[in-house]
Design an enzyme around this catalytic site. Sequence first.
Site, mmCIF file in Angstrom:
data_model
loop_
_atom_site.group_PDB
_atom_site.id
_atom_site.type_symbol
_atom_site.label_atom_id
_atom_site.label_comp_id
_atom_site.label_asym_id
_atom_site.label_seq_id
_atom_site.Cartn_x
_atom_site.Cartn_y
_atom_site.Cartn_z
ATOM 1 N N GLY B 133 0.820 -1.210 0.000
ATOM 2 C CA GLY B 133 0.000 0.000 0.000
ATOM 3 C C GLY B 133 0.849 1.252 0.000
ATOM 4 O O GLY B 133 1.206 1.779 1.060
ATOM 5 N N SER B 135 0.767 3.919 -3.179
ATOM 6 C CA SER B 135 0.064 5.016 -3.852
ATOM 7 C C SER B 135 -1.268 5.322 -3.183
ATOM 8 O O SER B 135 -1.889 4.456 -2.571
ATOM 9 C CB SER B 135 -0.221 4.647 -5.304
ATOM 10 O OG SER B 135 0.964 4.413 -5.993
ATOM 11 N N SER B 167 -2.366 -3.970 -5.814
ATOM 12 C CA SER B 167 -2.483 -5.221 -6.571
ATOM 13 C C SER B 167 -2.781 -6.382 -5.642
ATOM 14 O O SER B 167 -2.108 -6.564 -4.632
ATOM 15 C CB SER B 167 -1.176 -5.521 -7.310
ATOM 16 O OG SER B 167 -0.850 -4.450 -8.139
ATOM 17 N N GLU B 252 13.056 -4.371 -6.589
ATOM 18 C CA GLU B 252 11.819 -4.356 -7.342
ATOM 19 C C GLU B 252 12.032 -3.907 -8.783
ATOM 20 O O GLU B 252 11.257 -4.247 -9.670
ATOM 21 C CB GLU B 252 10.855 -3.430 -6.586
ATOM 22 C CG GLU B 252 9.896 -2.764 -7.491
ATOM 23 C CD GLU B 252 8.857 -1.921 -6.833
ATOM 24 O OE1 GLU B 252 9.053 -1.468 -5.699
ATOM 25 O OE2 GLU B 252 7.839 -1.700 -7.499
ATOM 26 N N ASN B 368 8.537 5.822 -15.766
ATOM 27 C CA ASN B 368 9.808 6.002 -16.456
ATOM 28 C C ASN B 368 10.337 7.431 -16.324
ATOM 29 O O ASN B 368 11.540 7.649 -16.370
ATOM 30 C CB ASN B 368 9.671 5.583 -17.923
ATOM 31 C CG ASN B 368 9.782 4.074 -18.074
ATOM 32 O OD1 ASN B 368 9.432 3.344 -17.138
ATOM 33 N ND2 ASN B 368 10.280 3.615 -19.195
ATOM 34 N N GLU B 369 9.431 8.386 -16.118
ATOM 35 C CA GLU B 369 9.875 9.773 -15.932
ATOM 36 C C GLU B 369 10.598 9.906 -14.579
ATOM 37 O O GLU B 369 11.640 10.569 -14.484
ATOM 38 C CB GLU B 369 8.680 10.725 -15.996
ATOM 39 C CG GLU B 369 8.108 10.898 -17.403
ATOM 40 C CD GLU B 369 7.498 9.625 -17.988
ATOM 41 O OE1 GLU B 369 6.926 8.812 -17.218
ATOM 42 O OE2 GLU B 369 7.606 9.423 -19.211
#
Lengths: 352, 383
Positions: B133, B135, B167, B252, B368-369
């Site tokens: 947990g 975001s 998820s 990760e 990716n940013e």
Amino acid sequence: MTVNHVDRDLSAMINAFLADQPAPTFSRSPQALRGRLRFDRSQWQELDALGLARLTTGTELGGSGAGLPEASILLSSAAYHGVFAPLAENDLLANWLLQTAGLPIHGGVRTACVRREPTEVLAVPWAGDVDGVVVLDVSDDGCWVSDLRSSDFQTSPGSNIAGEPRDDVRLLSDRSERVQVPRSVAEEFMLRGALARAIQMCGSMSRILELCVDHATTRQQFGRPISRFQAVQHLISDIAAETALARMATDAAVREVSTDRWDTNSAKFAIATARSCAGHASSVVVPNAHQVHGAIGTTLEHSLHLYTRSVLAWRSEFGSVSHWDDVAARLVTEQEDAWGFIVSGESPATVV
Amino acid sequence: MNARVFPWGEPEAAPLRTLRSDVRTYLKEQIQRGRFRPSVDGWSTGWDEDFSKDLASRGWVGMTIPTEFGGHGKSFAERFVVTEELLASGAPVAAHWVADRQMAPSLLRYGSDGQKRRFLPEIARGESHFAIGMSEPDSGSDLASVRTKATQTKSGWKVSGSKVWTSGAHKSTWVCVLARTAPVDPHDRHAGLSQFIVNLASAGVEIRPIISMSGHHHFNEVFFDDVVVPDELVLGQIGEGWRQVTSELGFERSGPERYLSTYLILAEVIRQVRAGALPHTTAVGQWIARLAGLRKMAFSVATAIDRGESVNSAAAIVKSLGTKTEGEIVEFADRFHDQAGQELAVLRQYVETGLLQRPSFTLRGGTNEILRGVIAREIGLRG
């Protein structure tokens, strides 16, 4: 022996010597506006005196007896420091051919080429500057090596996009001794040249990354260094990532053939992988670097072009990017078990 | 001179090759017996608890957990080899993935002895299902802005707030929650965060499904309304949550799941080219070569973790290149065939899954940013 196990002193010596070299010079003419690199013979003599001009040539033949990992440090560092000389051609190609053919290695600097037509070979690296050309004749009947002296051929000047001499060679006589070598030599010649260019590309791309970081952190616009802008950070991050991938694939290929087995599918795949990764990396690295540098990066007075032009030249020598993609595609498609081939590198028949 | 932004590569040693071939033989048998159907992005969407337990019984879950905690005391290089084989075969490994990849290293590094004894053996048996947990509806990439709060009570902590994109929460027993335990310090936004291990069966927990555009129920929004968490389920130190979370990102971000999520698609293209149902194309070589290079990078990160080196920026490079490549492989395969022909039915199904999963590849686990920002810092662009 792998690239990271190369003797630190040797590696430091190579870097110190190359870092100290003057900037390369070009001769320009109205017909050759972008110029042709001048071969620096006194620099070559120094390289030779340090044992770097014949690094992998056997000691019994007057070479330094080092391996491919050492050669990769040398080629990569030379590219990084903008030192242009026929190091790969003399050592990894010409001397190797002579050694394979059991021919003597006299002094002087040589290049090498493959002859398929009787009298002419196009775009031979540094041919107009060297003392001799080692010719590998490839025909349906087999492969032969001969060592031609400068009186045996004429050259007409040409250059690649980086300005490196790529001269057309016209062979005048066939007086020299021809020694037959195994057919596999023709393929190994191509693989050696291709791997050398991948190594050189990695050296140049590392330098390009560094030039971009230097430029972005010092160039001020809108009252701050342009490195503060995320758009600029992302352009350079992608250069760093692609360069790291190219280098990883190239180091792996060097490791794969450092046992001197070039005739396996895994060696071919490793080199094709290196050339594919380096080639596609260049499509990000070169345009991004010029975008970061702005207009000054497009000029002769800025050194960026030494590195971007050489990456562009080398990615198309000893096979195009597509050629090496194609080799990788065919090798993997031939396998019963594609994944097994990718991870172990060996097809069952060639496991040693 | 010639600075490296990436650790050196190492060759895969002989014992690793043996391990690899054991896993591959097992997976081939399982597929032949119809035990599982290979699926694109199976590490994220293929939830099969029995399969996870079976893998665990063979020693392929919780590999890096020391034997004293019920694990196998193996290296990250060994774990790398096993996970590569699992992913390349499209095996359903989601049920144990988060527990094995993220919770085990976090517990080993920051967990109390009691927590290690309680959770690690279960993880190694493949029976522990964890969700993460992090975001929140208003905290995506800007993780330091989380608003879920934990307040101390006489008997422990009370957690209130909500988490999103969680998820597998609807199938998991536990969720590891990042919560604010002190008010925001404007001079140090990363201070005052802490991690809690929360039982999802606790009173005050509500789980609502978020259905993906593929139709899958994979994500959830999880609400916490004064959920009681005992002191012994605080993970690590109060106030150290940010450091704990970011120090573990290398695990990760550099794994094979960052470049192999769509390998099945490329493998199927190769199979069909070989069978003559699709024409030869050099593009296959481009993507295969890229994967071959990426896996060398990921392996070198695994060996660097084994040596105890810091791998955050190297992992960011693997993830940013790898996840982009996963998407490009889908794109290539989609452009390269049409929907006609029975022999391409499997490919079509893989590609459609890939097209719908693709947007997630470059978002999950750090966009990716964000990753390019991590790389930019490493190479000296961000002071």
